[in-house]
Design an enzyme around this catalytic site. Structure first.
Site, PDB file in Angstrom:
ATOM      1  N   HIS A   1       5.784   6.126  -1.557  1.00 42.45           N
ATOM      2  CA  HIS A   1       6.623   4.931  -1.600  1.00 42.45           C
ATOM      3  C   HIS A   1       5.858   3.754  -1.003  1.00 42.45           C
ATOM      4  O   HIS A   1       5.014   3.923  -0.139  1.00 42.45           O
ATOM      5  CB  HIS A   1       7.943   5.139  -0.854  1.00 42.45           C
ATOM      6  CG  HIS A   1       7.780   5.200   0.629  1.00 42.45           C
ATOM      7  ND1 HIS A   1       7.344   6.331   1.284  1.00 42.45           N
ATOM      8  CD2 HIS A   1       7.992   4.264   1.588  1.00 42.45           C
ATOM      9  CE1 HIS A   1       7.285   6.078   2.580  1.00 42.45           C
ATOM     10  NE2 HIS A   1       7.667   4.834   2.792  1.00 42.45           N
TER      11      HIS A   1
ATOM     12  N   HIS B   1       0.843  -1.198   0.000  1.00 42.49           N
ATOM     13  CA  HIS B   1       0.000   0.000   0.000  1.00 42.49           C
ATOM     14  C   HIS B   1       0.877   1.247   0.000  1.00 42.49           C
ATOM     15  O   HIS B   1       2.050   1.178   0.339  1.00 42.49           O
ATOM     16  CB  HIS B   1      -0.903   0.018   1.242  1.00 42.49           C
ATOM     17  CG  HIS B   1      -0.125   0.071   2.522  1.00 42.49           C
ATOM     18  ND1 HIS B   1       0.354  -1.066   3.156  1.00 42.49           N
ATOM     19  CD2 HIS B   1       0.304   1.122   3.269  1.00 42.49           C
ATOM     20  CE1 HIS B   1       1.028  -0.708   4.237  1.00 42.49           C
ATOM     21  NE2 HIS B   1       1.017   0.621   4.329  1.00 42.49           N
TER      22      HIS B   1
END
Length: 187
Positions: A126, A42
């Site tokens: 990220h 995620h």
């Protein structure tokens, strides 16, 4: 409960990235890394930490508003990196401005609901691929993924995710993630 707001990538994008990451597991030092499971991948938009359950109704209302203010937008996995020699990650390409704006709205909505979002670090798109307890030279991993650019996908939803920390004390055990609520963007 321990919560964070996130964007969950679709299964096709996860499968494509998983194929690119697979060969990394044969590089020297790979056994010393704790690899995140593809099912848990995620982009964290706002880490909320421990949240009193009494604040959940206001939090979900504010996050729903945040989601509705932002249109769906396109991303792709691209741009590997590392935080020192402890965290290996893949970045995002595409409409990163829209993703950053969604992250800001999620954090602001949480604050309005009485939940303090982690504001120590500016948002940086990220997705964590692996972590090391002790430093592991991650440059070869980063270099292996440097040219990776996945197929585009559309960010359509904002998710509120619960992180259940391991209670067993077994070294290397990972948290379990559970989606508490999701909202369509722009609806």
């Amino acid at each position: 409960m321990r919560l964070f707001a996130a964007v969950l990538p679709p299964p096709d994008a996860v499968a494509e990235l998983s194929s690119a990451v697979g060969p990394l597991r044969s590089l020297p030092g790979a056994g010393r890394l704790r690899w995140t499971a593809p099912a848990d991948w995620h982009f964290t938009l706002a880490f909320l930490g421990e949240v009193d359950e009494a604040l959940l109704p206001a939090l979900t209302e504010r996050l729903a508003r945040a989601a509705h203010r932002h249109p769906p937008h396109e991303l792709r996995f691209a741009g590997a990196g590392r935080f020192d020699d402890r965290v290996l990650w893949i970045g995002a390409d595409g409409d990163r401005t829209a993703l950053r704006d969604l992250a800001r709205s999620a954090a602001a909505g949480a604050r309005r609901a009485g939940v303090e979002a982690d504001g120590k670090h500016p948002f940086r798109a990220h997705l964590t691929l692996a972590r090391a307890t002790d430093p592991v030279p991650l440059r070869p991993y980063e270099e292996h993924l440097a040219g990776f650019s996945g197929a585009p996908w559309t960010v359509e939803r904002l998710a509120l995710v619960r992180s259940k920390l391991p209670a067993s004390g077994v070294p290397g055990e990972r948290p379990r993630y559970e989606t508490v609520a999701e909202w369509g963007l722009g609806h």
